[in-house]
Motif scaffolding. Structure first.
Motif, PDB file in Angstrom:
ATOM      1  N   ARG A   1      -5.449  -2.140  -3.307  1.00 22.90           N
ATOM      2  CA  ARG A   1      -6.643  -1.311  -3.467  1.00 22.90           C
ATOM      3  C   ARG A   1      -7.699  -1.620  -2.416  1.00 22.90           C
ATOM      4  O   ARG A   1      -8.839  -1.202  -2.533  1.00 22.90           O
ATOM      5  N   ARG A   2      -7.314  -2.350  -1.383  1.00 23.93           N
ATOM      6  CA  ARG A   2      -8.298  -2.765  -0.382  1.00 23.93           C
ATOM      7  C   ARG A   2      -8.811  -1.607   0.462  1.00 23.93           C
ATOM      8  O   ARG A   2      -9.983  -1.554   0.824  1.00 23.93           O
TER       9      ARG A   2
ATOM     10  N   THR B   1      -8.088  -3.700   6.323  1.00 21.92           N
ATOM     11  CA  THR B   1      -7.098  -3.998   5.285  1.00 21.92           C
ATOM     12  C   THR B   1      -5.772  -4.450   5.892  1.00 21.92           C
ATOM     13  O   THR B   1      -5.040  -5.235   5.281  1.00 21.92           O
ATOM     14  N   ILE B   2      -5.471  -3.959   7.083  1.00 21.07           N
ATOM     15  CA  ILE B   2      -4.257  -4.411   7.771  1.00 21.07           C
ATOM     16  C   ILE B   2      -4.386  -5.883   8.144  1.00 21.07           C
ATOM     17  O   ILE B   2      -3.458  -6.675   7.960  1.00 21.07           O
ATOM     18  N   ILE B   3      -5.562  -6.259   8.647  1.00 18.36           N
ATOM     19  CA  ILE B   3      -5.800  -7.669   8.964  1.00 18.36           C
ATOM     20  C   ILE B   3      -5.717  -8.512   7.703  1.00 18.36           C
ATOM     21  O   ILE B   3      -5.167  -9.622   7.708  1.00 18.36           O
TER      22      ILE B   3
ATOM     23  N   SER C   1       0.825  -1.206   0.000  1.00 22.96           N
ATOM     24  CA  SER C   1       0.000   0.000   0.000  1.00 22.96           C
ATOM     25  C   SER C   1       0.855   1.251   0.000  1.00 22.96           C
ATOM     26  O   SER C   1       0.417   2.299  -0.412  1.00 22.96           O
ATOM     27  N   ASN C   2       2.083   1.144   0.465  1.00 24.88           N
ATOM     28  CA  ASN C   2       2.910   2.340   0.612  1.00 24.88           C
ATOM     29  C   ASN C   2       4.044   2.427  -0.402  1.00 24.88           C
ATOM     30  O   ASN C   2       4.628   3.476  -0.583  1.00 24.88           O
ATOM     31  N   SER C   3       4.425   1.320  -1.023  1.00 24.19           N
ATOM     32  CA  SER C   3       5.597   1.376  -1.883  1.00 24.19           C
ATOM     33  C   SER C   3       5.640   0.197  -2.827  1.00 24.19           C
ATOM     34  O   SER C   3       4.884  -0.752  -2.718  1.00 24.19           O
TER      35      SER C   3
END
Length: 422
Positions: free
Chosen positions: A333-334, A161-163, A16-18
């Motif tokens: 994209r979650r 989304t982290i889970i 999600s970040n990179s």
């Protein structure tokens, strides 16, 4: 390196970040496996992370429904009608709903932990600030409830989304179930806690504060006969809040685990089992709530019985719906997908319903402005809108079941394509 020698292969791994590269990796990922991380955390830390997220989710929904637990006290304090009191929930949900896509977009591109912490700080400050609103400043309370939606939008959008990134398969479904159990549990405890603190302190505002010092029993020595009658009404309302809150807690736990168990048993044999379970739950709960509303004037035990059955059926879809979202969307994209789901479900649900139900109740007041019996009936008739809308929800879940198999395969194919060895 000659042409006959195998070239070192590089996995394209999206987060999600990179975007980064894991060189010399030849492992072929499972289609349901989250994208590789540069610093994967241990299983123990994953469970701790889920526990923290569950705890915050509990506080999240307790805060959201504390207002409902003291709503009668708020109405009497500010002297507002049903429609205006419903506005408190409407502005909160609208803020939550429209900000969710923004946080979803940010969560797919920037540090999710920082985004959540910033949102939670806003949430805590505005919740505490709303408890100091004066009687003449009702619209300040409305504004602060809108700002509370900012914090909740950041958390509710990103946490699932982290889970989804930490776990896969049946373990992910189980962790999502634990997370979503705290929606009905927090909601029920919010009713109970709000009513309990309001009764203990004699002031509904203390239900929104974390400092309990010094206000117990304020003003009780100067009660007039009308004030005594008011406190009796509030106490009765609070008692009902305890019962309703307890039912919500128990049925939420039972419903979420039951839905997860049924899903686990059926999904291998029936690819579209998940939306079908949600559809059956929604359609079955609607007549239960309808009967509960109709019986409320004649039999309280029967009313609570049908509420319990309806809430259990309604809770079947909490964890399943979240799991559906995770397996039909690629990990990068979650957060955006979660945000869009939040926006649409609230737009077509509780964004306008509190105000709408209050407005219908106020409109029916003109037919009999003196009768206490009619005060009850007009609220009853306005709430009948809810089970009718629930039927539409069940129909949409049935429509989803027609496409879920193909959508899941498409997401798995895209996920595998993003993880292929270049």
């Amino acid at each position: 390196m000659t042409s006959n020698q195998p070239r070192p292969r590089t996995r394209l791994s999206l987060r999600s970040n990179s975007v980064h590269y894991d060189s010399l990796s030849t492992e072929q990922p499972d289609s349901d496996t989250p994208f590789m991380r540069t610093n994967p955390i241990s299983q123990k830390r994953s469970y701790i992370a889920v526990a923290v997220l569950c705890y915050i989710n509990l506080l999240n929904y307790m805060d959201r429904y504390t207002i409902a637990g003291v709503l009668l006290s708020i109405q009497n304090y500010f002297g507002i009608p049903d429609s205006t009191s419903g506005l408190l929930q409407t502005v909160f949900i609208c803020s939550f709903m429209f900000l969710a896509p923004i946080f979803g977009y940010l969560g797919d591109r920037y540090n999710r932990k920082i985004i959540m912490i910033a949102g939670m700080i806003v949430w805590i400050i505005t919740t505490l600030g709303s408890s100091f609103v004066k009687k003449s400043d009702f619209w300040v309370l409305v504004l602060t409830r809108a700002l509370v939606g900012t914090g909740e939008a950041s958390y509710s959008t990103i946490a699932p989304t982290i889970i989804g990134d930490l776990f896969t398969g049946t373990k992910r479904t189980l962790m999502i179930s634990f997370f979503y159990i705290f929606i009905p549990v927090g909601s029920g405890l919010g009713y109970i806690l709000g009513a309990t603190i309001a009764n203990a302190t004699g002031d509904w505002r203390w239900a929104l504060r974390s400092d309990w010092s010094g206000r117990f029993g304020e003003g009780k020595n100067r009660e007039s006969e009308s004030e005594i009658e008011y406190h009796h009404t509030v106490s009765s309302f609070s008692c009902e809040s305890y019962i309703f809150g307890a039912i919500t807690v128990v049925t939420g736990i039972v419903g979420v685990f039951l839905g997860t168990y049924i899903s686990k048993q059926l999904r291998d044999r029936l690819p579209n089992a998940d939306p079908l379970i949600c559809a059956v739950g929604m359609l079955s709960s609607s007549p239960c709530f309808f009967i509960a509303i109709i019986l409320a004037a004649t039999s309280i035990p029967a009313t609570y019985t049908f509420i319990a059955i309806g809430e259990t059926l309604l809770s079947l879809n909490w964890a399943i719906l979240a799991d559906i979202l995770l397996y039909v969307v690629v990990p990068t994209r979650r957060a955006t997908a979660e945000a869009l789901q939040i926006m649409v479900c609230h737009l077509l649900g509780d964004a306008g319903s509190p105000y709408l139900i209050g407005a219908i109740s106020d409109a029916l007041l003109k037919y009999d402005q003196e009768s206490p019996h009619w005060d009850f009936r007009r609220l009853e008739y306005s709430i009948l809108l809810c089970p009718i809308i629930g039927i539409l929800g069940g129909v949409f879940f049935f429509m989803t079941s027609l496409y879920i198999k193909e959508d899941r395969k498409a997401a798995e194919l895209l996920n595998s394509g993003n993880n292929v060895l270049l």
